[in-house]
Design a protein around this motif. Structure first.
Motif, PDB file in Angstrom:
ATOM      1  N   LYS A 165      27.116 112.580   4.955  1.00 56.34           N
ATOM      2  CA  LYS A 165      25.522 112.103   5.419  1.00 56.34           C
ATOM      3  C   LYS A 165      25.691 111.039   6.470  1.00 56.34           C
ATOM      4  O   LYS A 165      24.593 111.313   7.230  1.00 56.34           O
ATOM      5  N   GLU A 166      26.523 110.400   6.697  1.00 57.18           N
ATOM      6  CA  GLU A 166      26.487 109.605   7.970  1.00 57.18           C
ATOM      7  C   GLU A 166      26.499 110.420   9.172  1.00 57.18           C
ATOM      8  O   GLU A 166      25.985 110.260  10.060  1.00 57.18           O
ATOM      9  N   GLU A 168      25.632 113.466   9.396  1.00 57.25           N
ATOM     10  CA  GLU A 168      24.410 114.060   9.491  1.00 57.25           C
ATOM     11  C   GLU A 168      23.510 113.413   9.948  1.00 57.25           C
ATOM     12  O   GLU A 168      22.677 114.065  10.865  1.00 57.25           O
ATOM     13  N   GLU A 169      23.389 112.063   9.751  1.00 58.41           N
ATOM     14  CA  GLU A 169      22.192 111.293  10.393  1.00 58.41           C
ATOM     15  C   GLU A 169      22.568 111.330  12.099  1.00 58.41           C
ATOM     16  O   GLU A 169      21.697 111.148  12.798  1.00 58.41           O
ATOM     17  N   ARG A 170      23.898 110.967  12.368  1.00 60.48           N
ATOM     18  CA  ARG A 170      24.193 111.034  13.856  1.00 60.48           C
ATOM     19  C   ARG A 170      23.776 112.250  14.512  1.00 60.48           C
ATOM     20  O   ARG A 170      23.280 112.271  15.503  1.00 60.48           O
ATOM     21  N   TYR A 171      24.083 113.452  13.865  1.00 53.64           N
ATOM     22  CA  TYR A 171      23.671 114.744  14.396  1.00 53.64           C
ATOM     23  C   TYR A 171      22.226 114.982  14.614  1.00 53.64           C
ATOM     24  O   TYR A 171      21.455 115.419  15.496  1.00 53.64           O
ATOM     25  N   LYS A 172      21.339 114.307  13.544  1.00 50.96           N
ATOM     26  CA  LYS A 172      19.688 114.357  13.607  1.00 50.96           C
ATOM     27  C   LYS A 172      19.496 113.444  14.764  1.00 50.96           C
ATOM     28  O   LYS A 172      18.520 113.818  15.476  1.00 50.96           O
ATOM     29  N   GLU A 173      20.244 112.395  15.039  1.00 49.63           N
ATOM     30  CA  GLU A 173      19.771 111.382  16.282  1.00 49.63           C
ATOM     31  C   GLU A 173      19.874 112.088  17.518  1.00 49.63           C
ATOM     32  O   GLU A 173      19.173 112.323  18.441  1.00 49.63           O
ATOM     33  N   LYS A 176      17.334 114.792  18.234  1.00 46.50           N
ATOM     34  CA  LYS A 176      16.191 114.225  18.925  1.00 46.50           C
ATOM     35  C   LYS A 176      16.189 113.889  20.515  1.00 46.50           C
ATOM     36  O   LYS A 176      15.255 114.218  21.143  1.00 46.50           O
ATOM     37  N   LEU A 191      24.560 120.989  11.638  1.00 47.98           N
ATOM     38  CA  LEU A 191      23.800 120.211  10.476  1.00 47.98           C
ATOM     39  C   LEU A 191      23.829 121.168   9.246  1.00 47.98           C
ATOM     40  O   LEU A 191      23.696 120.929   8.394  1.00 47.98           O
ATOM     41  N   ARG A 195      25.029 120.228   5.756  1.00 54.90           N
ATOM     42  CA  ARG A 195      24.237 120.529   4.669  1.00 54.90           C
ATOM     43  C   ARG A 195      24.728 121.138   3.416  1.00 54.90           C
ATOM     44  O   ARG A 195      24.881 120.910   2.402  1.00 54.90           O
TER      45      ARG A 195
END
Length: 283
Positions: A165-166, A168-173, A176, A191, A195
């Protein structure tokens, strides 16, 4: 020569006066400075030791032993004098202990009726259930109870989920801030993989929690009927079979009555024709 001697005497006097003044004003000597330094170092070391002990105590308080995750399961097979009554008693016990039946089947072969049921019950009620199940047993053939410790796997799966999950959050940033289509597609692909991994681990974690919270007990019990050996049994069995065969024969006749009627008519017609032929030959 006398001038030089006077000059040296004057310098010595000035030096002694300076030292006396320094001592009166309380200026530290080299020995005092050394002692102060040593005291400060000792105090600092003591302070460090105190801090370290406190940190160790805090760490010991934070890092507590994890709760053991135990999976209880078992199987039992026994004979009972009344299978229907035994099944009713087991169903009542299951309801009282907040459990449920996950499997229920029965088999009849020869003179024996056998039931097989699988019970899921809260782990805290497992021993109580086991005692209630065997209350009507006349003979226990076998019993096998096991307890599997899955604490290590549980902690490992939780850690993997957290790490995934950590990431995943980096990839989401990164998504963006992505500018090109190629970068966006690559990040979205990563991602998607993350997931899928997270959902897989969460499914495994859910399964482990279910196994830990609910124990499984497989119960097989049977009831023996009358013995299939002995002269009396053979006579009664033969009589019953003969009666069934007779009924089958009678029912079969009703199925073929048109053919019997036609056959009977043909028999009389042919017999009459033969009689006429014989009479004609005699005349």
């Amino acid at each position: 020569m006398k001038k030089t001697l006077k000059l040296l005497t004057l310098m010595l006097f000035v030096t002694i006066a300076s030292c006396s003044k320094s001592a009166e004003l309380g200026e530290p000597s080299s020995v005092a400075l050394e002692n102060i330094s040593t005291t400060d170092a000792a105090a600092e070391a003591a302070s460090d030791n105190t801090t370290e002990v406190k940190q160790n105590q805090d760490t010991a308080e934070e890092v507590t032993a994890p709760e053991r995750m135990i999976v209880k399961q078992g199987s039992i097979r026994f004979e009972t004098s009344n299978a229907q009554e035994t099944r009713k008693n087991i169903a009542t016990s299951i309801k009282k202990l907040n459990g449920y039946l996950s499997q229920d089947s029965s088999t009849v072969y020869g003179n024996q009726t056998e039931y097989t049921i699988e019970i899921r019950v809260p782990t805290k009620n497992f021993e109580t259930l086991l005692e209630g199940v065997t209350a009507t047993a006349t003979k226990v053939d076998n019993k096998n109870i096991s307890a599997l410790d899955v604490t290590e796997e549980f902690i490992d799966v939780e850690a993997r989920i957290k790490t995934k999950k950590e990431i995943e959050e980096r990839y989401k940033e990164l998504l963006k801030r992505a500018n090109s289509i190629e970068d966006i597609l690559k990040i979205e692909s990563e991602l998607g993989t993350l997931r899928a991994d997270i959902e897989s681990f969460e499914g495994r974690l859910k399964y482990l929690k279910s196994r830990v919270s609910l124990s499984t007990l497989s119960v097989t019990f049977y009831e023996k009927g009358e013995s299939t050996t002995g002269f009396g049994y053979e006579i009664s069995s033969a009589f019953g079979s003969g009666w069934e065969n007779l009924l089958s024969f009678v029912i079969g006749i009703f199925y073929i009555w048109p053919f019997i009627l036609i056959g009977t008519g043909l028999f009389f017609v042919i017999r009459r024709i033969r009689k006429r032929r014989k009479q004609n030959k005699i005349n």
